[in-house]
Write an enzyme that holds these catalytic residues in place. Structure first.
Site, PDB file in Angstrom:
ATOM      1  N   HIS A 168      24.595  -8.611 -35.308  1.00 52.03           N
ATOM      2  CA  HIS A 168      24.121  -8.022 -34.056  1.00 52.03           C
ATOM      3  C   HIS A 168      23.152  -6.905 -34.424  1.00 52.03           C
ATOM      4  CE1 HIS A 168      28.255  -9.431 -33.207  1.00 52.03           C
ATOM      5  NE2 HIS A 168      27.873  -9.613 -31.945  1.00 52.03           N
ATOM      6  N   ASP A 227      24.793  -3.712 -35.443  1.00 52.37           N
ATOM      7  CA  ASP A 227      25.542  -3.742 -36.702  1.00 52.37           C
ATOM      8  C   ASP A 227      24.730  -3.124 -37.830  1.00 52.37           C
ATOM      9  OD1 ASP A 227      27.445  -5.310 -35.382  1.00 52.37           O
ATOM     10  OD2 ASP A 227      26.611  -7.188 -36.144  1.00 52.37           O
TER      11      ASP A 227
END
Length: 445
Positions: free
Chosen positions: A107, A110
């Site tokens: 993501h 992240d």
């Protein structure tokens, strides 16, 4: 060259590269079944399985749960901010090399922290994307897919593309726009939509039709922008029935396929199916894979397993050989996953907090799917289930059954047939016998 401020340490210095040693090996950091170059079904295991490491569970998860604080011991957690983000990239590519995995997934949030503005957030992302790109250029690791985290920040409390707030819809669009640019920059083979908060908790305050329409509008905008910038990766959507909302719009494979077809999105999207999400939906993983496969929309897999005794997404590493075998059976029958792969959307247990546990967990999952691949290939090769199924439905290959299939029968002709054939004889489904055969293949192949 992007410089880190972490003095580049070896985050997995105690581990040598994990190699295939065969089923008799007692080495916990050796593959017993996963031999990357072994040919199974005309392809190497590496190409059949297309393993991927999930950035979020592996490098950002800290073991926090609703009942307790973080437990994970991670060498990169000595840093913070952008230094932490850079240290995670270093650790990630060291892990990829140690495990010899060909792909990873992330993501946007992240890999880089959010800033005080969207512009600052994008600048942080640019720095880390440049760093990742340089690491990719000196390794054989590719990006399986990336996606946007549109569920953690409080702005998404009511959803993203399905939010009741148009300002949130606009912000989400800007975030996915950047995500697609990142996908193109890093050569992502797929781009994933997981609607973390795309759903509702009560109909008392929900305009369901508008939310569904807006979700479709959002996805069409994404397709249009990908075309505009020349990004050609496969779009994927990941079903989940609940959590964090009570009713997720992409409940399961069948619901999601219906949504895609209703809004003319099925020519752009395939499904990214997760085993634990199937459990939450009250389905087996192979059911979800079969539903997507027969509709020609099986795209990729989030490889994990759930705990049927618990009502939430436990995201355990996959070690159930029955599940991996039946999953690989569907994937082989699908002709593979194309640009998709097996992404370990799985986290070590909260009590498995030492850094080496990340290696043990991935080895266990990779071996489980390698074993499942070999058993599934033998089942397909021997036509174990196909022969049974063909015989079971043989009445539709001739006589009145063939007339039904060919569209030549109607209620009048079928009524006359039923009058003339009052004695109906069914045959046993032999379910227990088939399960015994499956056991035999798993134990002996």
């Amino acid at each position: 060259m992007v410089q880190t401020s972490t003095n580049k340490i070896n985050h997995f210095e105690s581990a040598n590269k994990v190699l295939y040693e065969g089923k008799d090996s007692k080495n916990p950091l050796a593959f017993k079944y996963y031999n990357p170059e072994e040919v199974v079904g005309g392809k190497t295991m590496k190409d059949q399985l297309r393993f991927s490491v999930a950035y979020w569970h592996t490098f950002t998860a800290d073991g926090t749960d609703p009942f307790g604080a973080a437990t994970m011991q991670r060498s990169w957690d000595r840093y913070d901010g952008m230094d932490l983000a850079k240290a995670r990239v270093e650790a990630a590519f060291q892990l990829f090399e140690t495990l010899n995995v060909p792909f990873f997934a992330f993501h946007d949030r992240d890999i880089a922290p959010e800033g005080s503005t969207l512009q600052e957030t994008n600048k942080n992302l640019d720095v880390i994307v440049t760093m990742i790109k340089e690491y990719m250029q000196t390794s054989n690791v590719k990006l399986l897919w990336n996606t946007a985290n549109m569920f953690t920040n409080p702005r998404f409390v009511h959803g993203a593309a399905t939010s009741c707030n148009a300002d949130v819809f606009a912000y989400a669009a800007a975030q996915v726009k950047k995500g697609l640019e990142t996908a193109k920059e890093l050569g992502a083979e797929n781009y994933v939509f997981w609607g973390g908060r795309e759903g509702y908790e009560t109909l008392l305050n929900t305009n369901l039709q508008l939310e569904l329409d807006n979700l479709a509008r959002f996805m069409h905008m994404a397709v249009d922008y990908a075309t505009e910038i020349g990004y050609t990766g496969q779009f994927l959507i990941e079903p989940k029935p609940k959590e964090p909302t009570t009713h997720q719009y992409d409940t399961d494979a069948a619901t999601t396929i219906s949504f895609l077809r209703q809004y003319g999105l099925d020519k752009y999207f395939k499904l990214n199916l997760e085993a634990n999400h199937a459990t939450l939906a009250g389905h087996t993983f192979e059911h979800e894979l079969r539903v997507a496969r027969v509709q020609g929309l099986l795209g990729s897999v989030d490889a994990n397993q759930g705990d049927p005794l618990l009502g939430w997404d436990t995201d355990e590493f996959p070690t159930d050989l029955y599940s991996t075998t039946l999953a690989m059976y569907e994937i082989l029958q699908n002709g593979g996953l194309g640009s998709g792969g097996l992404n370990f959307d799985a986290k070590v247990r909260r009590g498995s907090f030492e850094q080496d546990d990340l290696l043990y967990a991935h080895v266990a999952g990779m071996d489980a799917f390698a074993r499942g691949l070999k058993v599934a290939h033998k089942l397909v090769e021997d036509r174990v289930f196909e022969n049974v199924i063909n015989e079971r439905y043989s009445s539709f290959k001739e006589g009145i059954g063939l007339e039904i299939v060919e569209g030549k029968a109607n209620f009048h002709t079928l009524e006359q047939y039923a009058f003339k054939n009052p004695n109906i004889a069914n045959k046993s489904g032999r379910q227990e016998r088939l399960k015994s055969i499956l056991n035999q293949y798993i134990l002996e192949v």
